[in-house]
Design a protein around this motif. Sequence first.
Motif, PDB file in Angstrom:
ATOM      1  N   ILE A  19     -73.934  83.051  22.006  1.00 49.80           N
ATOM      2  CA  ILE A  19     -74.715  82.289  20.793  1.00 49.80           C
ATOM      3  C   ILE A  19     -73.494  81.669  19.989  1.00 49.80           C
ATOM      4  N   ALA A  20     -73.355  80.378  20.033  1.00 44.12           N
ATOM      5  CA  ALA A  20     -72.166  79.593  19.307  1.00 44.12           C
ATOM      6  C   ALA A  20     -72.818  78.681  18.163  1.00 44.12           C
ATOM      7  N   LEU A  21     -72.104  78.760  16.947  1.00 46.31           N
ATOM      8  CA  LEU A  21     -72.650  77.680  16.092  1.00 46.31           C
ATOM      9  C   LEU A  21     -71.481  76.870  15.733  1.00 46.31           C
ATOM     10  N   LEU A  22     -71.422  75.628  15.399  1.00 48.22           N
ATOM     11  CA  LEU A  22     -70.686  74.693  14.889  1.00 48.22           C
ATOM     12  C   LEU A  22     -71.205  74.040  13.606  1.00 48.22           C
ATOM     13  N   SER A  23     -70.465  74.070  12.442  1.00 45.53           N
ATOM     14  CA  SER A  23     -71.232  73.655  11.199  1.00 45.53           C
ATOM     15  C   SER A  23     -70.661  72.424  10.723  1.00 45.53           C
ATOM     16  N   GLN A  61     -60.976  70.277  20.623  1.00 46.72           N
ATOM     17  CA  GLN A  61     -60.971  71.619  20.444  1.00 46.72           C
ATOM     18  C   GLN A  61     -62.166  72.102  20.347  1.00 46.72           C
ATOM     19  N   PHE A  62     -63.153  71.440  19.703  1.00 42.79           N
ATOM     20  CA  PHE A  62     -64.442  71.768  19.328  1.00 42.79           C
ATOM     21  C   PHE A  62     -65.249  71.701  20.636  1.00 42.79           C
ATOM     22  N   ARG A  63     -64.968  70.471  21.358  1.00 38.47           N
ATOM     23  CA  ARG A  63     -65.596  70.098  22.651  1.00 38.47           C
ATOM     24  C   ARG A  63     -65.237  71.150  23.588  1.00 38.47           C
ATOM     25  N   ILE A  64     -64.053  71.601  23.700  1.00 37.25           N
ATOM     26  CA  ILE A  64     -63.571  72.594  24.766  1.00 37.25           C
ATOM     27  C   ILE A  64     -64.459  73.980  24.307  1.00 37.25           C
ATOM     28  N   PHE A  65     -64.504  74.313  22.969  1.00 41.29           N
ATOM     29  CA  PHE A  65     -65.083  75.433  22.529  1.00 41.29           C
ATOM     30  C   PHE A  65     -66.635  75.570  23.153  1.00 41.29           C
ATOM     31  N   ALA A  66     -67.474  74.357  23.121  1.00 35.85           N
ATOM     32  CA  ALA A  66     -68.731  74.284  23.371  1.00 35.85           C
ATOM     33  C   ALA A  66     -68.703  74.463  25.129  1.00 35.85           C
ATOM     34  N   THR A  67     -67.799  73.981  25.973  1.00 37.25           N
ATOM     35  CA  THR A  67     -67.705  74.257  27.183  1.00 37.25           C
ATOM     36  C   THR A  67     -67.781  75.652  27.596  1.00 37.25           C
ATOM     37  N   ILE A 125     -69.246  78.417  26.151  1.00 38.15           N
ATOM     38  CA  ILE A 125     -70.260  79.207  26.096  1.00 38.15           C
ATOM     39  C   ILE A 125     -70.884  79.717  27.256  1.00 38.15           C
ATOM     40  N   GLU A 126     -71.394  81.000  27.244  1.00 38.06           N
ATOM     41  CA  GLU A 126     -71.705  81.745  28.520  1.00 38.06           C
ATOM     42  C   GLU A 126     -73.056  81.036  29.226  1.00 38.06           C
ATOM     43  N   LYS A 127     -73.021  81.110  30.414  1.00 39.65           N
ATOM     44  CA  LYS A 127     -74.195  80.695  31.131  1.00 39.65           C
ATOM     45  C   LYS A 127     -75.450  81.038  30.320  1.00 39.65           C
ATOM     46  N   GLU A 128     -76.514  79.980  30.324  1.00 43.14           N
ATOM     47  CA  GLU A 128     -77.659  80.175  29.368  1.00 43.14           C
ATOM     48  C   GLU A 128     -77.491  80.596  28.188  1.00 43.14           C
ATOM     49  N   GLY A 129     -76.421  80.300  27.449  1.00 45.86           N
ATOM     50  CA  GLY A 129     -76.036  80.555  26.322  1.00 45.86           C
ATOM     51  C   GLY A 129     -76.554  79.420  25.173  1.00 45.86           C
ATOM     52  N   SER A 130     -76.368  79.541  24.096  1.00 50.84           N
ATOM     53  CA  SER A 130     -77.082  78.505  23.041  1.00 50.84           C
ATOM     54  C   SER A 130     -76.018  77.963  22.040  1.00 50.84           C
ATOM     55  N   LEU A 131     -76.001  76.550  21.781  1.00 51.80           N
ATOM     56  CA  LEU A 131     -75.210  76.078  20.684  1.00 51.80           C
ATOM     57  C   LEU A 131     -76.084  75.455  19.838  1.00 51.80           C
ATOM     58  N   ILE A 132     -75.979  76.192  18.308  1.00 52.89           N
ATOM     59  CA  ILE A 132     -76.341  75.776  17.358  1.00 52.89           C
ATOM     60  C   ILE A 132     -75.612  74.688  16.508  1.00 52.89           C
ATOM     61  N   TYR A 133     -75.931  73.656  15.999  1.00 60.53           N
ATOM     62  CA  TYR A 133     -75.098  72.739  15.483  1.00 60.53           C
ATOM     63  C   TYR A 133     -75.711  71.916  14.492  1.00 60.53           C
ATOM     64  N   TYR A 134     -74.850  71.447  13.589  1.00 59.25           N
ATOM     65  CA  TYR A 134     -75.152  70.689  12.086  1.00 59.25           C
ATOM     66  C   TYR A 134     -75.464  69.332  12.675  1.00 59.25           C
ATOM     67  N   GLU A 135     -76.669  69.143  12.537  1.00 61.28           N
ATOM     68  CA  GLU A 135     -77.349  67.692  13.234  1.00 61.28           C
ATOM     69  C   GLU A 135     -76.856  66.450  12.397  1.00 61.28           C
ATOM     70  N   ASP A 136     -76.246  66.656  11.143  1.00 60.99           N
ATOM     71  CA  ASP A 136     -75.927  65.080  10.762  1.00 60.99           C
ATOM     72  C   ASP A 136     -74.182  64.961  10.899  1.00 60.99           C
ATOM     73  N   ASP A 137     -73.743  65.920  11.725  1.00 61.62           N
ATOM     74  CA  ASP A 137     -72.294  65.275  12.092  1.00 61.62           C
ATOM     75  C   ASP A 137     -72.313  64.762  13.430  1.00 61.62           C
ATOM     76  N   ASN A 166     -69.990  63.821  15.441  1.00 60.08           N
ATOM     77  CA  ASN A 166     -69.180  64.278  16.433  1.00 60.08           C
ATOM     78  C   ASN A 166     -69.714  65.566  17.023  1.00 60.08           C
ATOM     79  N   LEU A 167     -70.499  66.335  16.120  1.00 61.13           N
ATOM     80  CA  LEU A 167     -71.393  67.618  16.800  1.00 61.13           C
ATOM     81  C   LEU A 167     -72.354  67.075  17.515  1.00 61.13           C
TER      82      LEU A 167
END
Length: 458
Positions: A181-185, A204-210, A212-224, A226-227
């Motif tokens: 479970i990953a979150l980017l603020s 660096q944040f794009r690499i981080f998102a790649t 994430i474990e298989k079938e994992g989740s990326l939670i992110y702030y929608e108004d950004d 870049n995110l």
Amino acid sequence: MHIHFIAIGGSAMHNLAIALHKKGYLITGSDDEIFEPSKGRLQAYGLLPNQNGWQPEQISTDIDAIILGMHAHPDNPELKRAQELGLKIYSYPEYLYEQTKDKTRVVIGGSHGKTSITSMIMHVLKTNHIDFDYMVGARLEGFETMVSLKEDTKIAVFEGDEYLSSPIDRRPKFHLYQPHIALLSGIAWDHINVFPTFENYVEQFRIFATQIEKEGSLIYYEDDENLRQIAATTSDDTEQIPYKEHESTVTDGVTYLNHDEQKTRLQVFGDHNLQNIAGAKLVCKKLGINDEQFYSAMSSFKGAARRLEILSANENGTVFYDFAHSPSKLKATTAAVKKQFSTRQLVAVIELHTYSSLKKDFLPQYKNCMDEADEAFVFFNPKNIEHKRLSPISKAEATAAFASEGLQVFTKPEELFEQLRAKNWSHKNLLIMTSGNFSGQDLKAFAKEITGDPVPFQ
């Protein structure tokens, strides 16, 4: 297991050393200098080195693993000896992963808010009697250490810092955790000494998102923006969950969360914290926390140390301290205090202390970030610039960079604090923002001095 820490005195390093000691490991360590609070805390657990300095003769094949801190240099004599002996050498994020690779890992990343969001999740889990491993970059009420690792936990919650892992491992720390479970603020350029362009920083944040474990989740702030772009490029098996700030109302200087026709009173405030709460709630939901459990826990959350911390207060005003140093943090924190206390004037003070903030090419990023303040002051010590081997900055250059009407710049702390002492503090709040201490100023004593006999903050 015998673990040896090279540069044991660092904030994260000494906390990890204590966590492994509590787990039953044999811990040794070294450093050239160890300051408080690390020194006292290591001493309390019997982990303080007998002498300062590097002692390569104590590095032997009896050691199972070396953990290398950022404070050490690549030519450190203990490191060289460990390499000669072929010992396993880890950065501390590498070792955190090693300790938690069979657990559900939650990693909170972003240029701002990651400490607060991590702290919120930790508080909710603890309040609901769920045990877990963790690593967070600030002290938190109810937690003895900033790192904890246990044998029988199933969840690990890590603050995901994008800074480098060790002197010999130039990867960002959060690239090593491989979260479920990953979150980017949010993304706002920082660490210019390592990531020289904004595009390189975002990568660096794009690499981080790649990772994430298989079938994992990326939670992110929608108004950004870049995110949103990063989320759109994640693999098909990664769940994408956007969030915005939580609905709320402010009454008499107190923020309430609005939910299910109910209101939950908070002890923190600001639009940035409402965003943080919304993100933390989604993470907690993934971990099995229901809404009732979440809101009940959040009502007692007081915030992480050094994040809008109250140094002193009376009925006419409050002195806040915040760890803010990057432009995005300054802007968010200043706006939060002004909005929360709209009937009081706001005096905001920032110390430029980090490498990025003192770099002349980065200064324009601070444009208008303190405009919400009624009065704004900037301080920097030219000796810090010289120590970091950066080009000199003039008062005029700093004033022009911030571009806030009436803003004043100081290079001598006594002159700044003399001017602050001379003010009439009736119906005013003071916001002090720094990752330093204004060249040795006692900020708590100063806060009590200008508020007189402090009363509990309401």
